[in-house]
Design an enzyme around this catalytic site. Structure first.
Site, PDB file in Angstrom:
ATOM      1  N   LYS A  69       0.877  -1.173   0.000  1.00 37.57           N
ATOM      2  CA  LYS A  69       0.000   0.000   0.000  1.00 37.57           C
ATOM      3  C   LYS A  69       0.911   1.219   0.000  1.00 37.57           C
ATOM      4  O   LYS A  69       1.551   1.529   1.007  1.00 37.57           O
ATOM      5  CB  LYS A  69      -0.879  -0.025   1.250  1.00 37.57           C
ATOM      6  CG  LYS A  69      -1.874   1.112   1.339  1.00 37.57           C
ATOM      7  CD  LYS A  69      -2.828   0.861   2.505  1.00 37.57           C
ATOM      8  CE  LYS A  69      -3.918   1.908   2.603  1.00 37.57           C
ATOM      9  NZ  LYS A  69      -3.413   3.230   2.936  1.00 37.57           N
ATOM     10  N   LYS A 103      -1.855  -2.778   8.229  1.00 39.63           N
ATOM     11  CA  LYS A 103      -1.059  -1.561   8.434  1.00 39.63           C
ATOM     12  C   LYS A 103       0.277  -1.863   9.110  1.00 39.63           C
ATOM     13  O   LYS A 103       0.329  -2.593  10.093  1.00 39.63           O
ATOM     14  CB  LYS A 103      -1.839  -0.583   9.322  1.00 39.63           C
ATOM     15  CG  LYS A 103      -3.134  -0.097   8.708  1.00 39.63           C
ATOM     16  CD  LYS A 103      -2.884   0.907   7.624  1.00 39.63           C
ATOM     17  CE  LYS A 103      -2.609   2.264   8.226  1.00 39.63           C
ATOM     18  NZ  LYS A 103      -2.977   3.353   7.329  1.00 39.63           N
TER      19      LYS A 103
END
Ligand code: IVH
Length: 718
Positions: A117, A331
Site C-alpha cells: 500500500k 497496516k
C-alpha cells in the site's frame, strides 16, 4: 530541423518519445538516455510550435504543463472511490478472512491478491477510445477535483492506451487470459506518489530556495498534484501505479489479478510486487515478509492491501459504509511522529565535526521510544527555521538515525526560540571553524579537545576496529576525564594500579579488561588502520591500504599520487591519509603503538579460498544475522571478490541485512541484484563459511557499542 515531411517526423517523434516513456516508467528498462529524450522532445516542441495543426492531445509535449488552473473544477465519481478497513496485526487479518468465509461459505474457492500500500494519493483516470480525457483526485470519495492538466505531466500515466495484445510479456506462468481489445471507455484507479530519494532531494531544493518544505512524501505528492501551475508539477518527480478500475465499457474483466495484468498491457505501471495467493497463510507470510523488508522499498509503504480476487465474489461480499468487505489494509507501524523539540545541543565528533542534535519530548516511533534526533548541520536548521520549543516531525526508518524532518508551522505559538550555532567548542572552548564548501563546523583543537578524544577512543575500541571488550562510551569518557588517556595509545599503558579502588572494578573485571587490551595488540593491520580513525577510511579502504603497502610505515611514507594509484582509493581518501600522517601528534601515537607491541605490518596474504567471485563487486549494508560487515567483506575477498562502499551500475550485488537503508534503495533503483546473508553464503558455497576466517557461530561480545559510523560519511543520509 530535419528536412522532409514535418507531419511524418512529428508522428515518428511522438512514437519514439511515447515508447521511451513507457520503457522508463512501466518496464523500468530505459531505451534512450535522458539527454537523447530531452533533445527529441525539444525537436517535437519546435515542430509543433511551427505547425500548430500537428499537435495532438496525446502528444508527449503535452506533459510539460498547460496553462495554470485558477481553481480545480469538481468531479463527481461515477462509482464512489472506496476506502479500506484496517487490520493492525495478524489477528485482525484472520478476523477479516473469517468474515469473508462466513459470508461466502466455508467451501468457496478463494484467492487473494496482495500488494504494498503505497503512501501517496488516490486518483481516477478516465480514458475514452484510448485517449486520456480526465483525471481527478479522490476527494471525499464521491466528489474529487479535476487535476487533468497536472496528471498529464506525470511520466507513468499513458496519454494514450497501448493495444493490449502488444503487452502481456509477463511470461510468469500466472498470467490469466486478457481481453484482446481496448476498452471503449475505462476509469483506471491508482496511486500518485513520490519516491523517498526524490522527496528528500525535493525538500533539499525547497529548503535551499527558502521555500516551505513538505513534512513527508505523501504530503509532497499531494501538494504537487494540487499545484495551480502544471509546469511546476512537471518539474517534480511524481510517479503513478495502477491498482484497480472504476467503470469499464467494451471489455469484461472478471478478477483483480486479470485486471492488474490487463492494466499493465494497456501501458500502466503496475506494482511488480503484487502477488496472487490461494492460501491465506501465504498472505500472512507475504505481509510479514514486507513488514520486515519495508525499508528496502524505494517508496513509502504504510501497509499491504489484500483483496479477494474474484469480482463475482467481491460483488457478493459488498460494501459497508465506505469499506468494501472484500478488501483490507494490513497496516505497518508508523515511522513518523510529531513531538516537541525541547532543546538543541551540539556534539563533538572524533574528527572535531560539531553536529547539532535535538532533545525531544519522548515519543514512540515504530515501537521504540525516541528522545533524541539528528538535525544534520547548521544549514539544515537554518533552512527549515527549526526552533527550540517547536513541534517537529521526527522520522525513524531503517538504519538512518532518527532525524527531524521539519517544524509543524501550524502549531507555532510564538514562544519558540530561534537557535544559532555556538561560536566555540562546547567541550574545550576553542572557536569553531567552518571549512570552505562544507556544511560542517569543526573544533580545530585536534588531539587535545577532550570530546574528540573520547570519541576517538570509543572508535578505536569498537568492534570493527580493535574490538576491546569491556571499554565503551562510558569507560572512554571516564578514562579521559580521569586524565589516564591523552591519546588512543595510552590505552596500552593502563595497569591494574589504575583500576584498584575504582568503583565497579573487582579483581576479575580488571584482569579481563587488561587481557582484552593485551589481546587487541594482535589485531591485523587493517583493523588498526580503521581504529586510527582517519577521515573517510573505513574497513574497505583500510584493507586495500594494508594489502597494497604491507606495513603502516609504508602507508605513512606514501604520497597522494602513490595512494590514488591503488585500486579502490580515490583522491579524497588519499588526501585524507596524507593529511593524517602529516600531523606530528598522529605520528607520535603510531610510535607509541609500535613501542607497545602492536602489529604494524600485514600478515601473510590470506590463502585464497576460491576465485568464485573474481570480477564481482559487492556492497554491504544493514546488519547481517550472523556476521559483521567486516567478516562478510573478508569472506568475499577470500573468494576473489571486491567490496566497495557505494552502489553504482557496476555493482554486481548488494548484500543487505536488517535495517538496510539508502544503499538498498539505490540498488533497487539501478536494478542491482540484492542478496541476504544466506544468498551470499550460497554464492560462495555454504561450506566455505570459514574460508574467510569466519567463526562457525557468531561471537557476540557483550557490552560493546556498535561500530560507530565513519564520520564525514554519515552526516546526512539524503
Ligand atoms: S485499493 C477498495 N490498492 O489506500 C479498494 N489502495 O484506504 C480501494 N492505496 O485511497 C483501494 N495503495 O489511495 C488500493 N495497492 C493499493 C493501494 C491503495 C495505496 C491507497 C488508496 C486508497 C487508500 C485506501
Amino acid at each position: 530541423m530535419p528536412e522532409g515531411d514535418p507531419a511524418r517526423r512529428a508522428a515518428e517523434l511522438r512514437e519514439i518519445l511515447t515508447e521511451a516513456n513507457y520503457r522508463y516508467h512501466v518496464l523500468d528498462d530505459p531505451s534512450i538516455s535522458d539527454a537523447e529524450y530531452d533533445s527529441l522532445m525539444r525537436e517535437l516542441q519546435a515542430l509543433e510550435a511551427a505547425h500548430p495543426e500537428l499537435q495532438t492531445p496525446d502528444s508527449p509535449t503535452r506533459r510539460v504543463g498547460g496553462p495554470p488552473a485558477s481553481q480545480f473544477a469538481k468531479v463527481r465519481h461515477p462509482l464512489p472511490m472506496l476506502s479500506l478497513g484496517n487490520a493492525m496485526d495478524e489477528a485482525g487479518l484472520r478476523e477479516w478472512q473469517a468474515r469473508v468465509l462466513r459470508l461466502l461459505g466455508p467451501d468457496a474457492p478463494l484467492a487473494y491478491v496482495a500488494e504494498p500500500k503505497i503512501d501517496g494519493l488516490a486518483v481516477a483516470l478516465t480514458y475514452r477510445d484510448g485517449q486520456f480525457v480526465q483525471g481527478a483526485t479522490r476527494g471525499d470519495g464521491e466528489v474529487g477535483e479535476d487535476v487533468t492538466a497536472n496528471l498529464r505531466t506525470v511520466g507513468g500515466i499513458p496519454l494514450r492506451l497501448r493495444p493490449p495484445d502488444g503487452g502481456g510479456e509477463e511470461g510468469d506462468g500466472t498470467s490469466p487470459p486478457l481481453p484482446a481489445a481496448l476498452p471503449t471507455s475505462i476509469e483506471v484507479r491508482g496511486e500518485v506518489y513520490i519516491r523517498i530519494a526524490d522527496f528528500e532531494a525535493l525538500n533539499e531544493r525547497l529548503a535551499a530556495a527558502g521555500e516551505k518544505i513538505f513534512a513527508n512524501a505523501r504530503n509532497s505528492a499531494a501538494g504537487t498534484l494540487r499545484q495551480k501551475d502544471p509546469a511546476l508539477t512537471a518539474a517534480r518527480p511524481l510517479r503513478f501505479f495502477a491498482y484497480g478500475v472504476g467503470p469499464v465499457e467494451g471489455v469484461e474483466l472478471t478478477s483483480q489479478w486479470q485486471t492488474l495484468h490487463y492494466l499493465r498491457a494497456l501501458g500502466f505501471p503496475v506494482n511488480s510486487d503484487a502477488r496472487r495467493f490461494e492460501r491465506f497463510d501465504e498472505v500472512l507470510a507475504y505481509c510479514r515478509q514486507w513488514m520486515a523488508r519495508r525499508d528496502q522499498l524505494p517508496y513509502e509503504a504504510d501497509g499491504i492491501v489484500i483483496k479477494v480476487d474474484s469480482f463475482a465474489q467481491q460483488r457478493e461480499l459488498g460494501v459497508v459504509q465506505r469499506d468494501p468487505r472484500w478488501a483490507i489494509a494490513f497496516k505497518f507501524p508508523a515511522r513518523e511522529a510529531i513531538t516537541r523539540l525541547t532543546r538543541i545541543v551540539v556534539n563533538v565528533g572524533r574528527t572535531g565535526v560539531v553536529t547539532p542534535n535535538a532533545e525531544l519530548e519522548p515519543v514512540q516511533i515504530g515501537g521504540v521510544t525516541v528522545r533524541n534526533a539528528s538535525l544534520h548541520n547548521a544549514d539544515y536548521i537554518a533552512q527549515r527555521d527549526i526552533r527550540e520549543g517547536d513541534y517537529v516531525t521526527v522520522k525513524r526508518a531503517g538504519d538512518v538515525i532518527p532525524y527531524v524532518v521539519g517544524p509543524v508551522l501550524s502549531r507555532r505559538t510564538g514562544t519558540e526560540r530561534p537557535w544559532s550555532f555556538p561560536a566555540t567548542c562546547p567541550a574545550c572552548g576553542t572557536p569553531l571553524e567552518r571549512v570552505e564548501g562544507e556544511a560542517a563546523w569543526r573544533c580545530p583543537n585536534f588531539g587535545i579537545c577532550p570530546a574528540q578524544l573520547v570519541r576517538r577512543v570509543e572508535h578505536f575500541v569498537s568492534r570493527g576496529a580493535m574490538d576491546i571488550v569491556g571499554i565503551g562510551e562510558r569507560q572512554a569518557e571516564q578514562f579521559v576525564t580521569l586524565g589516564w588517556i591523552k591519546d588512543v595509545a595510552d590505552l596500552y599503558s593502563l595497569s591494574a594500579a589504575h583500576f584498584e579502588g575504582l568503583e565497579g572494578y573487582g579483581p576479575k573485571r580488571i584482569a579481563n579488561l587488561l587481557q582484552a587490551i593485551e589481546e587487541s595488540k594482535q589485531r591485523p593491520l587493517e583493523r588498526l588502520i580503521v581504529g586510527l580513525g582517519i577521515r573517510f577510511v573505513g574497513s574497505v579502504a583500510a584493507a586495500d591500504l594494508a594489502r597494497h603497502f604491507g606495513s603502516l610505515d609504508a602507508i605513512m611514507a606514501a604520497s597522494e599520487a602513490e595512494l590514488v594509484a591503488i585500486d579502490g582509493i580515490g583522491p579524497v581518501v588519499a588526501a585524507s591519509v596524507v593529511q593524517f600522517f602529516g600531523r606530528e601528534e598522529n605520528r607520535r601515537v603510531v610510535e607509541k603503538l609500535r613501542a607497545a607491541g602492536l602489529r604494524l605490518t600485514a600478515g601473510a596474504p590470506r590463502q585464497r579460498a576460491s576465485d568464485g567471485l573474481a570480477g564481482k563487486t559487492f556492497v554491504l549494508t544493514g546488519t547481517l544475522p550472523s556476521m559483521t560487515r567486516e567478516q562478510a567483506a573478508e569472506l568475499i575477498q577470500a573468494h576473489g571478490g571486491k567490496v566497495s562502499e557505494s552502489v553504482s551500475k557496476k555493482t554486481s550485488y548488494v548484500v543487505a541485512g536488517a535495517s538496510a537503508g539508502s544503499k538498498l534503495a539505490r540498488a533497487q533503483q539501478l536494478g542491482v541484484p540484492v542478496l541476504d546473508e544466506e544468498g551470499l553464503l550460497a554464492l560462495v558455497g555454504a561450506d566455505d563459511r570459514r574460508a574467510g576466517g569466519l567463526p562457525a557461530t557468531p561471537t557476540e561480545p557483550e557490552g560493546q557499542p556498535p561500530a560507530p559510523a565513519a564520520e564525514g560519511q554519515l552526516t546526512m543520509d539524503l
